[in-house]
Design a protein around this motif. Sequence first.
Motif, short mmCIF file in Angstrom:
data_model
loop_
_atom_site.label_atom_id
_atom_site.label_comp_id
_atom_site.label_asym_id
_atom_site.label_seq_id
_atom_site.Cartn_x
_atom_site.Cartn_y
_atom_site.Cartn_z
N ILE A 209 0.80 -1.22 0.00
CA ILE A 209 0.00 0.00 0.00
C ILE A 209 0.84 1.28 0.00
O ILE A 209 0.60 2.19 -0.79
CB ILE A 209 -1.06 -0.01 1.15
CG1 ILE A 209 -2.02 1.16 1.00
CG2 ILE A 209 -0.44 -0.02 2.53
CD1 ILE A 209 -2.97 1.05 -0.15
N VAL A 210 1.86 1.35 0.85
CA VAL A 210 2.66 2.59 0.94
C VAL A 210 3.45 2.85 -0.36
O VAL A 210 3.36 3.95 -0.92
CB VAL A 210 3.57 2.58 2.19
CG1 VAL A 210 4.61 3.69 2.12
CG2 VAL A 210 2.71 2.73 3.46
N MET B 212 1.01 3.93 -3.12
CA MET B 212 0.59 5.32 -2.91
C MET B 212 1.68 6.28 -3.39
O MET B 212 1.40 7.26 -4.09
CB MET B 212 0.29 5.55 -1.42
CG MET B 212 -0.04 6.99 -1.07
SD MET B 212 -1.57 7.57 -1.82
CE MET B 212 -2.76 6.66 -0.85
N ASP B 213 2.92 5.99 -3.03
CA ASP B 213 4.04 6.83 -3.48
C ASP B 213 4.07 6.96 -4.99
O ASP B 213 4.23 8.05 -5.53
CB ASP B 213 5.38 6.22 -3.02
CG ASP B 213 5.85 6.80 -1.69
OD1 ASP B 213 5.42 7.94 -1.37
OD2 ASP B 213 6.62 6.14 -0.98
#
Lengths: 348, 225
Positions: free
Chosen positions: A58-59, A62-63
């Motif tokens: 997820i992180v 998102m980036d």
Amino acid sequence: MADEPLILGIETSCDETGVGIVRGHTLLADALASSVEEHARFGGVVPEVASRAHLEAIVPTMDRALREAGVTIADIDAIAVTSGPGLAGALLVGVAAAKGYAVAAEKPVYGVNHLAAHVAVDTLEHGPLPEPAIALLVSGGHSSLLRVDDLARDVVPLGATIDDAAGEAFDKVARLLGLPFPGGPYIDREARAGDPAAIAFPRGLTAAKDLVGHRFDFSFSGLKTAVARWVEARQRAGEPVPVADVAASFQEAVCDVLVGKAIDACRTSGIDTLVIGGGVAANSRLRAMAEQRAGKHGIRVRTPRPKLCTDNGAMVAALGSHLVAAGVAPSRLDLPADSAMPLTVVSV
Amino acid sequence: MLVLVVDSSTPAVTAALAEVSADGVAVRASRCTVDARAHGELLAPQVDAVLADVGARPADLTAIVAGLGPGPFTGLRVGLVTAATMGQVLGVPTYGVCSLDGLGHPAAAGEPVLAASDARRREIYWAVYDGAGQRLVGPEVAAPAVVAQRARDLAVSVAVGDGAHRYADVLGLPVRDEPRYPAPLALARLAAPRIRAGAPGETLTPLYLRRPDAVAATGHKPVLP
Ligand SMILES: [Zn+2]
């Protein structure tokens, strides 16, 4: 243009971690991480494997989406997230992530329906959706026919599969024919060299007696079994299995039922717009058959490009954008992930 | 330095704000709700609430500390994804601490202590701590009877944690009432050296200790008799 709201969408209902960013109807970013390869050896999506992959992805996803769109999270006006239906544990990762982003960035969050998002994504390609419209949503996890009176508030389920999802049937038949998972693209490819009329496979729930109670419902379990019987009989007789013909005939049976029922739904309700979405909507035969048959009845078919048909964050952002434009209130911060979220609930 | 602490490794969903200074760690606000089925619903509002309690905004946070488990997977991930996403937005480091340390470390009393939480399926997540609160063994997952034997071998004299309460009979150890769930003060204290040093944050990787339940696909099952 620039004053239209900037919306972020998060999708984790199955095996794709998606983060999309849209402004109005314009797609700015569509970042995706898939755990599909981790599921291949199990022949289907393993929920815990998918959930673990979402947490890891997820992180970074998102980036990538923020970089692709050239915006920061501070620029975002609202965050939309699939809150159902789907795999409970997988949904929960996305919902908790959306809340983490919303709390930290002090932004509103919208928990939205995955199926309505499959309809909304088409607005990124073809602009505002004429309402009412009929939508056919077919994937490995769902097969539904619905009437969209108001995409922000009023979606009416007309029918759904009573056993396997259409995409599941593709996966199972692919396995039977020794083709890889997920089966859809491989069946599609094989079918191009085959004869769709070679084998007469059954069309589920199309007999006159079935139309009484199940006019807009689907059933693919009998078809799957029929294909298995046909292939086994061949093998036992020591004859080669004509993979291309089986793939083409199977695909023809699935598409025939899907398109037939979708057009029937349009005609009986006097609606001239048909939206097709979900992973199976990437199937080339389904797209061609729908265009051809709908055209005869003056029905316009809207199908987003294949990459937007499969699960992604852009579709969630597209629905979020539509909800914001329609003045729908955001969700509360205690919104749950709902694996059985009803189709009639567009946002919570 | 204002630090957010979250733990969702047990039925208790915890969010707290701790003040970490050069000479100590203090909890300024804390919310804890015991509900094994609502981690996803409860945690974010609790984070919001502790910030409101002290009149702080998310941008005031210096670091985020998260209990890495072990714990039931679905609930555990809620805390970790919340911490990771908030850390990403705020540009602050995230630090993980073994959740059982949040039980065993504060229970230190000069003698070995067993810390245990419920792992479902009639098993517990457990670790053993020495008299000063340092982890000696674990974290591991096992049946309570197996843990009872290991605890005897390690000369454990007392147990702590929800898992120890649940299987007190099998463990055959006196069980202390507190802490029953990972204590946010302990989690903040254990991360304090890294917070004070401004150490780089870490990717929050759950202590799953178990593989996903999944069986590789076997060949096709014939449909013909
Ligand atoms: Zn889908």
